[in-house]
Scaffold this active site. Structure first.
Site, mmCIF file in Angstrom:
data_model
loop_
_atom_site.group_PDB
_atom_site.id
_atom_site.type_symbol
_atom_site.label_atom_id
_atom_site.label_comp_id
_atom_site.label_asym_id
_atom_site.label_seq_id
_atom_site.Cartn_x
_atom_site.Cartn_y
_atom_site.Cartn_z
ATOM 1 N N GLU A 115 0.830 -1.207 0.000
ATOM 2 C CA GLU A 115 0.000 0.000 0.000
ATOM 3 C C GLU A 115 0.868 1.263 0.000
ATOM 4 O O GLU A 115 0.714 2.142 0.844
ATOM 5 C CB GLU A 115 -0.985 -0.012 1.180
ATOM 6 C CG GLU A 115 -2.306 0.620 0.801
ATOM 7 C CD GLU A 115 -3.404 0.489 1.848
ATOM 8 O OE1 GLU A 115 -4.425 1.161 1.675
ATOM 9 O OE2 GLU A 115 -3.246 -0.277 2.824
ATOM 10 N N TYR B 167 -0.255 -7.598 -1.721
ATOM 11 C CA TYR B 167 -1.308 -6.823 -1.056
ATOM 12 C C TYR B 167 -2.636 -7.362 -1.583
ATOM 13 O O TYR B 167 -3.081 -7.013 -2.666
ATOM 14 C CB TYR B 167 -1.125 -5.332 -1.350
ATOM 15 C CG TYR B 167 -2.214 -4.449 -0.790
ATOM 16 C CD1 TYR B 167 -2.731 -4.670 0.486
ATOM 17 C CD2 TYR B 167 -2.722 -3.387 -1.533
ATOM 18 C CE1 TYR B 167 -3.722 -3.855 1.003
ATOM 19 C CE2 TYR B 167 -3.711 -2.565 -1.026
ATOM 20 C CZ TYR B 167 -4.213 -2.811 0.238
ATOM 21 O OH TYR B 167 -5.213 -2.003 0.747
ATOM 22 N N ASP C 180 0.079 -8.015 3.385
ATOM 23 C CA ASP C 180 -1.249 -7.831 3.957
ATOM 24 C C ASP C 180 -2.197 -8.750 3.199
ATOM 25 O O ASP C 180 -2.570 -8.468 2.073
ATOM 26 C CB ASP C 180 -1.646 -6.353 3.810
ATOM 27 C CG ASP C 180 -3.068 -6.076 4.279
ATOM 28 O OD1 ASP C 180 -3.740 -7.017 4.749
ATOM 29 O OD2 ASP C 180 -3.510 -4.916 4.159
ATOM 30 N N ASN D 245 -5.228 -9.469 4.203
ATOM 31 C CA ASN D 245 -6.589 -8.977 4.401
ATOM 32 C C ASN D 245 -7.553 -10.043 4.922
ATOM 33 O O ASN D 245 -8.718 -10.087 4.519
ATOM 34 C CB ASN D 245 -7.121 -8.351 3.104
ATOM 35 C CG ASN D 245 -7.051 -6.823 3.141
ATOM 36 O OD1 ASN D 245 -7.360 -6.200 4.157
ATOM 37 N ND2 ASN D 245 -6.622 -6.216 2.043
ATOM 38 N N ASP E 262 -1.625 2.205 10.214
ATOM 39 C CA ASP E 262 -2.618 1.441 10.975
ATOM 40 C C ASP E 262 -2.217 -0.032 11.070
ATOM 41 O O ASP E 262 -2.813 -0.789 11.824
ATOM 42 C CB ASP E 262 -4.023 1.592 10.371
ATOM 43 C CG ASP E 262 -4.085 1.303 8.883
ATOM 44 O OD1 ASP E 262 -3.023 1.244 8.229
ATOM 45 O OD2 ASP E 262 -5.204 1.142 8.353
#
Length: 255
Positions: A36, A106, A145, A147, A242
């Site tokens: 990201e 990602y 990530d 997710n 985050d």
């Protein structure tokens, strides 16, 4: 030993303003993967010395997605995306090293209203097949990530979040299928029952302070690399995004 670090920075330019370079120098990884990045070519210059080669995959859409790898170990080859006609979201970089492939990914988000869940399911199947093809040639390390919080232990409020994006039965099932196809979750391999360790927290007030988090950032590895896994950690105290960085240490492959 090879030290690998992965971090979803949620905007690299913003993260640089919040200590990215300090952490990068401090952790001194052999390979540092970023997800990201949210930028285009030429929008940032990072000076990490001549010892690091840089590989970038930018999304066509501005301020969206994007991945990068900084590596001290020179790869044999680099590949961007899974297929020639890959959707231009900059989600995957694959570097081939002597003893393994490294895939920095990602994974697409299913979105809060699950409007992208069907696409996510199709993408997961293609990604698993891509990894299995690589694994036929040499072992694979996957980081990024993903997710998804795989098990109840990987999320603070499992009961309340079941069915939400990132914790649907469908997404969790795809992770199970991938692991059953010949991969290990390196963190759970070393810490099978460790609770309360997460890699992502909502920006809502006091959520991170109270550690109401999700573990959605991973290092996966081909099962036959299990004996090479020395350490797998999550740097929960590192701010700037985050997400926080995750780390893997592998024993040298030299005989």
């Amino acid at each position: 030993m090879i030290k690998l670090v992965s971090w979803n920075v949620n905007g690299l330019r913003a993260c640089v303003q919040k200590g990215f370079n300090d952490y990068f120098k401090q952790v001194d990884a052999d390979i540092f993967c970023v997800q990201e990045t949210k930028l285009q070519e030429g929008q940032i210059t990072l000076e990490h010395g001549e010892e690091y080669d840089q590989y970038w995959n930018y999304a066509v859409k501005k301020g969206y997605s994007g991945t990068a790898i900084f590596t001290k170990i020179k790869p044999i080859s680099a590949r961007y995306g899974m297929e020639e006609d890959e959707e231009a979201e900059g989600r995957i970089i694959t570097l081939e090293f002597e003893h393994f492939y490294l895939v920095n990914v990602y994974t697409p988000n299913a979105k809060r209203d699950l409007s992208r869940l069907e696409y996510r399911m199709e993408w997961e199947d293609r990604f698993r097949n891509y990894l299995l093809e690589l694994d036929k040639c040499k072992p694979v390390v996957v980081c990024g990530d993903l997710n998804v919080a795989h098990e109840d232990i990987d999320i603070k409020n499992a009961k309340a979040n079941r069915g939400n994006s990132g914790f649907t039965d469908e997404e969790r099932g795809k992770m199970s299928t991938l692991l059953e196809s010949g991969f290990i979750d390196t963190f759970r391999y070393l810490h099978p029952e460790l609770e309360g360790v997460y890699s992502w927290w909502s920006y809502m007030p006091k959520v991170r302070e109270r550690n109401v988090g999700w573990r959605i950032d991973y290092f996966l590895a081909s099962s036959r690399l299990a004996l090479n896994v020395i350490d797998a950690q999550i740097d929960c105290q590192i701010m700037g995004s985050d997400h926080c960085p995750v780390m893997l240490k592998l024993a040298d492959f030299s005989e």
